[in-house]
Design an enzyme around this catalytic site. Structure first.
Site, short mmCIF file in Angstrom:
data_model
loop_
_atom_site.label_atom_id
_atom_site.label_comp_id
_atom_site.label_asym_id
_atom_site.label_seq_id
_atom_site.Cartn_x
_atom_site.Cartn_y
_atom_site.Cartn_z
N CYS A 102 0.81 -1.23 0.00
CA CYS A 102 0.00 0.00 0.00
C CYS A 102 0.84 1.27 0.00
O CYS A 102 0.29 2.36 -0.10
CB CYS A 102 -0.92 0.04 1.21
SG CYS A 102 -1.51 -1.57 1.73
N HIS A 116 -3.52 7.72 5.82
CA HIS A 116 -3.58 6.39 5.21
C HIS A 116 -5.03 5.91 5.37
O HIS A 116 -5.62 5.39 4.42
CB HIS A 116 -2.60 5.45 5.87
CG HIS A 116 -2.51 4.10 5.21
ND1 HIS A 116 -2.17 3.93 3.89
CD2 HIS A 116 -2.74 2.85 5.70
CE1 HIS A 116 -2.19 2.64 3.59
NE2 HIS A 116 -2.53 1.95 4.66
N GLU A 147 -2.77 4.91 13.48
CA GLU A 147 -2.35 6.11 12.77
C GLU A 147 -2.57 7.35 13.63
O GLU A 147 -1.74 8.27 13.64
CB GLU A 147 -3.13 6.25 11.45
CG GLU A 147 -2.68 7.45 10.63
CD GLU A 147 -3.17 7.41 9.19
OE1 GLU A 147 -4.05 6.59 8.87
OE2 GLU A 147 -2.66 8.22 8.40
N LYS A 204 -9.65 7.92 1.11
CA LYS A 204 -10.02 6.51 0.81
C LYS A 204 -11.51 6.31 1.05
O LYS A 204 -12.12 5.41 0.48
CB LYS A 204 -9.22 5.52 1.65
CG LYS A 204 -7.76 5.39 1.21
CD LYS A 204 -7.04 4.30 1.99
CE LYS A 204 -5.64 4.02 1.45
NZ LYS A 204 -4.63 5.02 1.86
N PHE A 232 1.11 -3.03 4.55
CA PHE A 232 1.30 -4.39 5.05
C PHE A 232 2.79 -4.69 4.99
O PHE A 232 3.47 -4.34 4.03
CB PHE A 232 0.61 -5.39 4.12
CG PHE A 232 -0.80 -5.72 4.49
CD1 PHE A 232 -1.49 -6.70 3.78
CD2 PHE A 232 -1.45 -5.10 5.55
CE1 PHE A 232 -2.80 -7.03 4.10
CE2 PHE A 232 -2.76 -5.43 5.88
CZ PHE A 232 -3.44 -6.40 5.14
#
Lengths: 405, 80
Positions: free
Chosen positions: A164, A296, A307, A328, A392
């Protein structure tokens, strides 16, 4: 060389909320989500019904049929976004410049759809052969190669794969090449296409995909929503941009990277905080100068509080003054393209003095207690902004942008 | 709770974690057995294969003990 300012002079995007910057920005401004029921063929055999498939994208509009057979959708998106960014930048592609232009793309899965098709032939249909174009389609460098071929670009070109964080790492590499003088300009970002049955089943198996929508930072968030597309930037030294009268969207001021050294899927706040601090240091930015963080923000139970903790560790008291939104929530998690799409969003936020919201927000979570700009965007004179990617495998990359002084 | 289902669940967990089955009981917690969230997902996958059942996401994420797994499987087998 760190003093050499690098400007963003071109933007290109393919996403669930629009193909092309005008539609993309319009959706972001208005908090309009592109998360919808999946259209692709075997969607009914998946545990999750929704995704962020590319909107307004018709391959036939962009490519001749013969050429299409050579190019997996992930690379198609990359090429289309790169075309827009190059046109947008107004760069004159002289022969000299083509020798000195870098292309650095990020993708985590590359042409996995082509691999999926090939395996269906071999294992399900019992065919004795696969399509000979499988390797050129699958290889995750194919986007960079096709972009080079399209424009006749002969400078340093390669692709980066860090799940990512791929696009943020790619853009960070482009920044380093530019600062070192190894190239004179760069086309960089990420591209990804996720909607093939096998790949989606793999995501389903990890139990991280939401059954409804993506609600970053909300108490009732239930996971991520997969997305696809591409985000590409044109970068060049500010002096060069100003000398040719180019429009400068923002300065790419710094990049910070780190590894969590913790777990192959679970994030760590310390690793993320280190990447943020590294980005601030590389950008010579005081935390108090940062007004906006494009998070993120995947909307998974694990990411959002981790985060939040990382942002608090890195920013200290200034964290409460930050506007932190996850786009996102609108364009989904486009994996290797995420950093590219989000860089375009962050640059547009600075350029337009407007922070896009975190959409689909329902109720606050005390573990995510920053100002997450819920549902409605906000006008704000942003001096500097960060864009976070925490992948990841714990590989983190953060970009720092600032307004042209 | 069926002894057969429980012993098969224990066998699956022992195999997945590479630990002796003798150390696992119905009351063992995933935490005690050092099963983290990713290990847990792997175990859910192995259990689905063992019993040919489909364990939904919210059930998968709320598993804390071996008993949770065995009882969940029984419910699915009965419902199917």
């Amino acid at each position: 060389m760190r003093e050499r300012a690098i400007a963003v002079t071109g933007l290109g995007v393919v996403s669930a909320i629009g193909t092309g910057v005008p539609d993309f920005w319009d959706s972001l401004r208005n908090g309009r989500s592109g998360i919808r029921p999946l259209r692709f063929a075997r969607a009914k055999d998946l545990r999750f019904p929704n995704g962020a498939e590319a909107d307004g994208y018709d391959a036939a509009v962009h490519f001749e049929p013969k050429r299409l057979s050579f190019i997996d959708p992930f690379a198609q998106y990359g090429i289309v976004a790169a075309r827009e960014a190059v046109r947008d930048s107004g760069l004159e592609l002289t022969s000299d410049l083509k020798d000195r232009l870098a292309i650095i793309t990020g993708s985590s899965a590359g042409g996995q759809a082509a691999m999926d098709d090939g395996f269906v032939d071999l294992y399900a249909k019992g065919s004795p052969r696969v399509n000979p174009l499988m390797i050129p389609r699958v290889m995750s460098n194919s986007a960079a190669s096709h972009i080079a071929m399209e424009f006749g670009i002969r400078g340093p070109a390669f692709s980066v794969s860090t799940a990512c964080s791929s696009a943020n790492h790619a853009i960070g590499q482009a920044l380093m090449l530019l600062r070192s003088g190894a190239c004179e300009a760069a086309i960089t970002g990420g591209c990804e296409a996720v909607f093939s049955f096998g790949f989606l089943k793999a995501w389903e198996a990890m139990r991280v995909v939401a059954p409804d929508t993506c609600r970053p930072f909300s108490k009732d968030r239930a996971g991520l929503i997969l997305g696809e597309g591409a985000g590409m930037l044109v970068l060049e030294p500010l002096e060069r941009a100003q000398a040719r009268g180019a429009r400068v969207y923002a300065i790419l001021r710094g990049s910070g990277m780190s590894a969590d050294a913790h777990h192959i899927t679970q994030p760590s706040p310390d690793g993320a905080a280190l990447a943020i601090r590294n980005a601030l240091a590389d950008a010579s930015l005081d935390p108090a100068q940062v007004g906006y963080v494009n998070a993120h923000g995947t909307g998974t139970p694990a990411n959002d509080p981790t985060e939040t903790a990382a942002i608090r560790k890195a920013f200290g008291v200034h964290a409460d003054k930050l506007l932190v939104s996850s786009t996102k929530s609108m364009h989904g998690h486009a994996l290797g393209a995420a950093g590219g799409i989000e860089a375009v969003a962050t640059v547009l936020a600075i350029h337009n003095s407007f922070v896009p919201p975190t959409a689909n927000f329902t109720q606050p979570d005390p573990a995510c207690d920053l100002d997450v700009v819920p549902n409605t965007g906000r006008a704000s004179e942003i001096e500097a902004a960060l864009s976070n990617s925490f992948a990841f495998g714990g590989l983190n990359a953060v970009l720092a942008f600032s307004r042209l002084p | 709770m069926s002894e057969d289902v429980l012993s098969r669940v224990i066998a699956v967990i022992a195999e997945a974690q590479k630990i002796p089955a003798e150390g696992i009981t119905a009351d063992s917690t995933f935490e005690e057995l050092k099963i983290d969230s990713l290990d847990g997902i792997n175990i859910v996958f192995a259990v689905e294969n063992e019993f040919n059942v489909n364990i939904p996401d919210d059930a998968a994420r709320s598993i804390r003990t071996v008993r949770d797994v065995a009882e969940g499987v029984e419910k699915l087998l009965a419902g199917a």
